[in-house]
Design an enzyme around this catalytic site. Structure first.
Site, PDB file in Angstrom:
ATOM      1  N   GLU A   1       0.117  -8.215  -6.439  1.00  0.00           N
ATOM      2  CA  GLU A   1      -0.562  -8.542  -5.170  1.00  0.00           C
ATOM      3  C   GLU A   1      -2.004  -8.927  -5.511  1.00  0.00           C
ATOM      4  O   GLU A   1      -2.438 -10.038  -5.230  1.00  0.00           O
ATOM      5  CB  GLU A   1      -0.517  -7.342  -4.217  1.00  0.00           C
ATOM      6  CG  GLU A   1      -1.230  -7.578  -2.890  1.00  0.00           C
ATOM      7  CD  GLU A   1      -1.266  -6.335  -1.996  1.00  0.00           C
ATOM      8  OE1 GLU A   1      -1.065  -5.211  -2.500  1.00  0.00           O
ATOM      9  OE2 GLU A   1      -1.536  -6.500  -0.785  1.00  0.00           O
TER      10      GLU A   1
ATOM     11  N   ASP B   1       4.111  -6.360   6.256  1.00  0.00           N
ATOM     12  CA  ASP B   1       3.229  -5.455   5.518  1.00  0.00           C
ATOM     13  C   ASP B   1       2.552  -4.435   6.446  1.00  0.00           C
ATOM     14  O   ASP B   1       3.035  -3.312   6.566  1.00  0.00           O
ATOM     15  CB  ASP B   1       2.186  -6.259   4.722  1.00  0.00           C
ATOM     16  CG  ASP B   1       1.708  -5.556   3.462  1.00  0.00           C
ATOM     17  OD1 ASP B   1       2.204  -4.445   3.182  1.00  0.00           O
ATOM     18  OD2 ASP B   1       0.852  -6.119   2.749  1.00  0.00           O
ATOM     19  N   ASP B   2       1.439  -4.806   7.042  1.00  0.00           N
ATOM     20  CA  ASP B   2       0.684  -3.919   7.948  1.00  0.00           C
ATOM     21  C   ASP B   2       0.302  -4.736   9.185  1.00  0.00           C
ATOM     22  O   ASP B   2      -0.848  -5.164   9.334  1.00  0.00           O
ATOM     23  CB  ASP B   2      -0.590  -3.409   7.249  1.00  0.00           C
ATOM     24  CG  ASP B   2      -0.271  -2.656   5.978  1.00  0.00           C
ATOM     25  OD1 ASP B   2       0.112  -1.474   6.056  1.00  0.00           O
ATOM     26  OD2 ASP B   2      -0.362  -3.272   4.890  1.00  0.00           O
TER      27      ASP B   2
HETATM   28  N1  HPA Z   1      -0.800  -3.126  -0.734  1.00  0.00           N
HETATM   29  C1  HPA Z   1      -1.043  -1.957  -1.300  1.00  0.00           C
HETATM   30  N2  HPA Z   1      -1.060  -0.833  -0.621  1.00  0.00           N
HETATM   31  C2  HPA Z   1      -0.815  -0.855   0.675  1.00  0.00           C
HETATM   32  C3  HPA Z   1      -0.558  -2.030   1.323  1.00  0.00           C
HETATM   33  C4  HPA Z   1      -0.533  -3.231   0.566  1.00  0.00           C
HETATM   34  O1  HPA Z   1      -0.276  -4.341   1.042  1.00  0.00           O
HETATM   35  N3  HPA Z   1      -0.364  -1.716   2.613  1.00  0.00           N
HETATM   36  C5  HPA Z   1      -0.482  -0.380   2.739  1.00  0.00           C
HETATM   37  N4  HPA Z   1      -0.757   0.146   1.557  1.00  0.00           N
HETATM   38 ZN    ZN Z   2       2.555  -3.435   1.190  1.00  0.00          ZN
END
Ligand code: HPA
Ligand code: ZN
Length: 338
Positions: free
Chosen positions: A200, A278-279
């Site tokens: 990421e 994701d969030d």
């Molecule tokens: N990446 C890493 N940690 C996380 C993420 C993410 O996208 N969302 C919540 N914790």
């Molecule tokens: Zn994530």
């Protein structure tokens, strides 16, 4: 609305990369802060939204951990999860594989079982009421120690039936997968399915590490695998699913604009790409908004969209019979919509 946009909204799909704590909407955050007497750094919902300006993963994580501090009771975790699942019902998500961060709660004195029971009850109720199936994945926070991950794994053993898998999230840079090799091995021996965030913000090397040191079945994000052609070829030939999150990547400045997102190049290289939110509360959209963003930003065809939706089931942890049923259901939708 264009035909493809309507197709996206109405198509059956699975979501495979979703942090339940990242679905906490500002309205619920304010309400719970008042109910639970938790002090927030914001005076209003608008102030919370205005704070969501990130230039990297850590900016977001700082607010994400602050935000989840309003979650105290089992009912809070139920309400949080239920709100997400109601959204899923609305967006024609038929199967979810969601993460939770137990250490984000136990670290501040909320019991593992309080979080787990609230989440699990909502998942079970959504299966009964909406027909949405689920798998629950517990993540270790990679900025914490190996020892703390082992303690969390020990707590999870009392809830073996409710927790399907183990993952790895939080601050990636400086915390390579190898740090968790032993605890992932122990989790595998206990029968958990394994996944990890990798590539990421971290380099392609971390994706290698997740595959070879942690033995994960799926990679969360995986964007930076694009920098290593041999790795990408391996991911394609072994059909290792990548759970990509376009709006997250945009909001965390992994890309400057959606047209730079690697999903299309990866799809066309034969990688099993999936699209996820994701969030969503922090990144401005649930799963359908992510499909719309990638459709527009990368000028995807209807065939691309169909492949992404089929991949969401193929890359899931449903068993083979369940996958076949889900794909047949998707194909029937597709035939009737086209
Ligand atoms: N990446 C890493 N940690 C996380 C993420 C993410 O996208 N969302 C919540 N914790
Ligand atoms: Zn994530």
């Amino acid at each position: 609305m264009t035909n493809i946009a309507r197709f996206i909204d109405e198509m059956p799909k699975a979501e495979l990369h979703l942090h339940i704590e990242g679905t906490l909407e500002p309205e619920m955050m304010m309400t719970l802060a008042k109910c639970n007497d938790v002090e927030l750094a914001y005076g209003s919902v608008d102030e919370i939204r205005a704070a969501y300006q990130f230039s990297k993963l850590q900016d977001f994580l700082d607010l994400y951990y602050q935000g989840m501090s309003v979650l105290i009771t089992e009912q809070d975790f139920f309400d949080l999860t239920w709100a997400y699942l109601a959204k899923c019902a609305d967006e024609n998500v038929t199967h979810v594989e969601i993460f939770f961060d137990p250490q984000g709660h136990t670290e501040r004195g909320v019991a593992f079982s309080t979080a787990l029971n609230g989440i699990t009850k909502a998942l079970e109720q959504a299966e009964a009421e909406f027909g949405i199936s689920h798998k629950l994945i517990m993540c270790f926070l990679r900025h914490l120690s190996e020892e703390q991950a082992f303690e969390t794994l020990a707590q999870a053993m009392a809830h073996r039936d409710e927790i399907f898998g183990v993952g790895l999230d939080s601050s990636e840079l400086g915390h390579p997968p190898e740090k968790f090799e032993r605890v992932f091995k122990a989790a595998a021996e206990a029968g958990f399915v394994l996944v990890a965030h990798a590539g990421e913000e971290g380099p392609a090397e971390y994706v290698h590490g997740a595959l070879d040191s942690l033995n994960v079945a799926r990679i969360d994000h995986g964007n930076n695998a694009l920098d290593d052609p041999a790795l990408l070829e391996r991911i394609a030939s072994e059909q290792i699913a990548l759970t990509m999150c376009p709006l997250s990547n945009l909001r965390l400045c992994a890309i400057d604009k959606m047209s730079e997102h690697p999903a299309r190049a990866m799809l066309e290289a034969g990688v099993r790409v999936t699209i996820n939110s994701d969030d969503p509360s922090y990144f401005g959209g649930y799963v359908n908004a992510n499909y719309h963003a990638i459709h527009q930003g990368l000028d995807l065809s209807l065939d691309h969209i169909k492949t992404l939706a089929r991949n969401s089931y193929l890359g899931s942890f449903l068993n083979e019979t369940e996958k076949r049923a889900a794909l047949n259901n998707f194909d029937a939708y597709s035939a009737s919509a086209s």
